[in-house]
Design a protein around this motif. Sequence first.
Motif, short mmCIF file in Angstrom:
data_model
loop_
_atom_site.label_atom_id
_atom_site.label_comp_id
_atom_site.label_asym_id
_atom_site.label_seq_id
_atom_site.Cartn_x
_atom_site.Cartn_y
_atom_site.Cartn_z
N VAL A 142 0.80 -1.22 0.00
CA VAL A 142 0.00 0.00 0.00
C VAL A 142 0.84 1.27 0.00
O VAL A 142 0.30 2.36 -0.06
N ARG A 143 2.14 1.16 0.08
CA ARG A 143 3.02 2.33 -0.06
C ARG A 143 4.12 1.98 -1.04
O ARG A 143 4.65 0.88 -1.03
N ALA B 60 -11.45 3.69 -2.96
CA ALA B 60 -10.99 4.60 -1.92
C ALA B 60 -12.11 5.37 -1.24
O ALA B 60 -12.16 5.48 -0.01
N ILE B 61 -13.04 5.91 -2.02
CA ILE B 61 -14.09 6.75 -1.43
C ILE B 61 -15.02 5.96 -0.52
O ILE B 61 -15.27 6.37 0.62
N PRO B 62 -15.55 4.81 -0.94
CA PRO B 62 -16.42 4.06 -0.01
C PRO B 62 -15.70 3.60 1.25
O PRO B 62 -16.27 3.66 2.35
N THR C 77 -3.58 7.20 -0.80
CA THR C 77 -2.17 6.86 -0.73
C THR C 77 -1.95 5.38 -1.01
O THR C 77 -0.97 4.99 -1.66
N CYS C 78 -2.87 4.54 -0.55
CA CYS C 78 -2.77 3.10 -0.84
C CYS C 78 -2.86 2.85 -2.34
O CYS C 78 -2.11 2.05 -2.90
N HIS D 177 -6.66 1.75 10.11
CA HIS D 177 -7.82 0.94 9.71
C HIS D 177 -8.04 1.04 8.20
O HIS D 177 -8.33 0.03 7.55
N VAL D 178 -7.92 2.24 7.65
CA VAL D 178 -8.14 2.43 6.22
C VAL D 178 -7.10 1.65 5.42
O VAL D 178 -7.43 0.99 4.42
N ARG D 179 -5.84 1.68 5.84
CA ARG D 179 -4.80 0.96 5.10
C ARG D 179 -5.07 -0.54 5.09
O ARG D 179 -4.93 -1.20 4.07
N ARG D 180 -5.47 -1.08 6.23
CA ARG D 180 -5.76 -2.52 6.28
C ARG D 180 -6.98 -2.88 5.45
O ARG D 180 -7.01 -3.90 4.77
#
Length: 298
Positions: A68-69, A213-215, A170-171, A231-234
Amino acid sequence: MTFLYLEHAVISRDASAITATDERGTVHVPAAALGALLLGPGTRVTHQAMVLLAESGSTVVWVGERGVRYYAHGRSLARSSRLLEAQAELVTKRTTRLDVARKMYEMRFPGEDVAALTMQQLRGREGARVRKTYREHSERTGVPWGGRDYRPDDFAASDVVNQALSAATTCLYGVAHAVIVALGCSPGLGFVHTGHERSFVYDVADLYKAELAIPVAFEAAAMELADVGGHVRRTMRDRMHEARLLERCVRDVRWLLLGDVADEDVGELADVVMLWDGARGAVAGGTAYGEYDGDPGW
């Protein structure tokens, strides 16, 4: 295997295989079958492993957790400059650059006829569609939406939903960048975005922003989490895996730059060096040419 992601392991070499060793044991991976190796957190790689990967034409990309990065990359997967040359040719001509921008818009918002739209009209329609997407997810999750507002140098300065959006996009940038460099394309030659070293990364990532990404960002903002970024990255890691985003991204980049060209006609892995000729395009390399070969074009 097009892509292999590894983390918390020691990457080494055993004959013609790459080995990955952790507390559970050692796995052997034939280097010739590997397109791109994504090295996540906690990985160490030996010099001989890198030599084998280079000899096999595999690329290595240093990434964050589950890709993710994006941090850095090694050799490109491609041994041909076909995709890179196509990208450069398309982006330097106004008509073809606009054609690619239209294709990108159609991929993001299918069902709309944009064949006659200018770049300014595309931007206006894209802005309207994205604002509508934000409103829909705000209503779906109950998260108030006041517009996109963030500071790249201060993550905590934004409200929760904007923090979540920054983490989610970013992911996407990480995966898009890994694919672009693995295919031998230039991250900086964008069609919609321009002037930045990652312009094409932003172009490609935007293809999946409304879908992924948005949802994810609005759902995370509705949960009142202490660590919304983590949490978002996972969650993005899992959603991108479920959507087979790496494979889709490869297909989409190839289609944007080459159109409907069969794999066998691309020649991306052909290890052939040609010489540029002003009159005849390209001529064979590895040949001792005299000052004049009888061609009036010389």
